[in-house]
Each structure stands twice: as structure tokens, then as C-alpha cells.
Motif scaffolding. Sequence first.
Motif, PDB file in Angstrom:
ATOM      1  N   SER A   1      -5.770   1.449   9.690  1.00 12.63           N
ATOM      2  CA  SER A   1      -5.189   0.453   8.788  1.00 12.63           C
ATOM      3  C   SER A   1      -6.296  -0.334   8.088  1.00 12.63           C
ATOM      4  O   SER A   1      -7.372  -0.521   8.614  1.00 12.63           O
ATOM      5  CB  SER A   1      -4.261  -0.480   9.565  1.00 12.63           C
TER       6      SER A   1
ATOM      7  N   SER B   1       5.727   0.811   3.944  1.00 12.77           N
ATOM      8  CA  SER B   1       6.985   0.252   4.418  1.00 12.77           C
ATOM      9  C   SER B   1       6.834  -1.214   4.808  1.00 12.77           C
ATOM     10  O   SER B   1       5.922  -1.586   5.546  1.00 12.77           O
ATOM     11  CB  SER B   1       7.466   1.053   5.628  1.00 12.77           C
TER      12      SER B   1
ATOM     13  N   GLU C   1       7.063  -1.526   8.500  1.00 14.41           N
ATOM     14  CA  GLU C   1       5.790  -1.249   9.175  1.00 14.41           C
ATOM     15  C   GLU C   1       4.827  -2.423   9.033  1.00 14.41           C
ATOM     16  O   GLU C   1       4.108  -2.758   9.973  1.00 14.41           O
ATOM     17  CB  GLU C   1       5.148   0.019   8.615  1.00 14.41           C
TER      18      GLU C   1
ATOM     19  N   GLU D   1       5.891  -5.025  11.472  1.00 14.50           N
ATOM     20  CA  GLU D   1       5.601  -4.624  12.859  1.00 14.50           C
ATOM     21  C   GLU D   1       4.119  -4.707  13.185  1.00 14.50           C
ATOM     22  O   GLU D   1       3.733  -5.309  14.182  1.00 14.50           O
ATOM     23  CB  GLU D   1       6.112  -3.200  13.095  1.00 14.50           C
ATOM     24  N   ILE D   2       3.282  -4.119  12.341  1.00 17.22           N
ATOM     25  CA  ILE D   2       1.844  -4.074  12.623  1.00 17.22           C
ATOM     26  C   ILE D   2       1.222  -5.469  12.608  1.00 17.22           C
ATOM     27  O   ILE D   2       0.235  -5.727  13.286  1.00 17.22           O
ATOM     28  CB  ILE D   2       1.107  -3.116  11.666  1.00 17.22           C
TER      29      ILE D   2
ATOM     30  N   PRO E   1      -0.851  -0.686   6.960  1.00 18.28           N
ATOM     31  CA  PRO E   1      -0.771   0.647   7.568  1.00 18.28           C
ATOM     32  C   PRO E   1      -1.076   1.729   6.536  1.00 18.28           C
ATOM     33  O   PRO E   1      -0.976   1.499   5.325  1.00 18.28           O
ATOM     34  CB  PRO E   1       0.680   0.734   8.048  1.00 18.28           C
TER      35      PRO E   1
END
Length: 195
Positions: free
Chosen positions: A25, A46, A49, A52-53, A70
Motif C-alpha cells: 500500500s 474501493s 478497502e 478497512e485498511i 491499497p
Amino acid sequence: MFKKFKFIGAALAALFTFTATAEASEAYTVKSGETLWSIGMEHGVSVLELKEINQKDSLHVNEGEQLKIPESISTQERDLLERIVSAEAEGESYAGKVAVATVVLNRVKSDEFPDSIKEVIYEVSPTGNPTFSPVSDGSINQPADEESKKAVKEALAFEGQGSGSLFFYNPSIASNHWISTRETTSVIGNHVFAK
């Protein structure tokens, strides 16, 4: 003794996987007025994503905040997706183009279809014909228009948040009536989307 080495091997594999993901990333500094949505659109990743990350529970970010971005799809996959959208949704609205790109991305995630954008686009039906008509007629080989490129970025940012459409068709020209038995998720322009 063997179990101990097996555990250590699994722990090292997990550590390597985590490290590889973190290195994969890119770091990004939030600019004034940006949201996770605008950042997702800019990078073609996304929003789910991104949340989340970065362990976010909203789309809000602060200027100067450091985010991990990401990995997105490869340049070749993006170009192919842009070209199929341009060819399949020619003359359709921007929303229709986003929806066509979303169908391809949903198919990649589905167990019913191949696991890559290229394999989904070039998949052959049981009758021996490509599932996407632009593959048959060669129009997929034409460069994508700018609106289709933008639509692909939006579909990537929106990934995982739609109604799960796996199919689309134009009822006025569709020759295979099996598709009309699928659950309709939306109608955009000349296309019916279904799952």
C-alpha cells in the motif's frame, strides 16, 4: 517437536503476509476538502478497502491525515475494463457505464465466474461464443472514451456496495431469454441489470 516447527513456520508466513500487504500500500496525505470517497475515486480503489485498511468508521478524513492506499488493479486490467465499458455501454449514460464496470468487478468476486478481469471479459459461454459481444465483434480493441475511464474509477471506488449485479442485457436485442429469468437489480438506459 514437529508441531513446534509447524507453528513457527505458520507464524513466519503470517508475518511475511502482513509485511507484504503493508508494503503493497502507498502512503497518502489528505488534502483540504477530501473524503474517503474522493480519494477512492482519485486512486481507483474501493472505499470499503480504504476504510478497512485505515480503520475508519466514516468517510470523513482530516487535512494532513496520513492514509494507506491499497493496491488497485493493474494498468493493463484497468485499460481492458475501460475498453469493455466503452464498447458495451456506448451511447449509454454515465450511470450505465459505471454499472457495466461494476458487473465485471462483481463477476471477478463471484464463485460463479473466473477470478480475473481478463478472464471474465474473455470468458466463453457454453455455446462457444464470448459472453461479451465486443469481444466477438472486435470493438473491445478500440481505445476507451474519457467518460468510460472515469466510470471505471467510480466502479472501483464503489466496489462491494452495490446490489450484486452479475448480468446485464438489452431486452430489445437479447436473443437468450434465460437472462430475463434472473432477479432484476436495476434498469439504466437500455440495459437491465440482474443477479
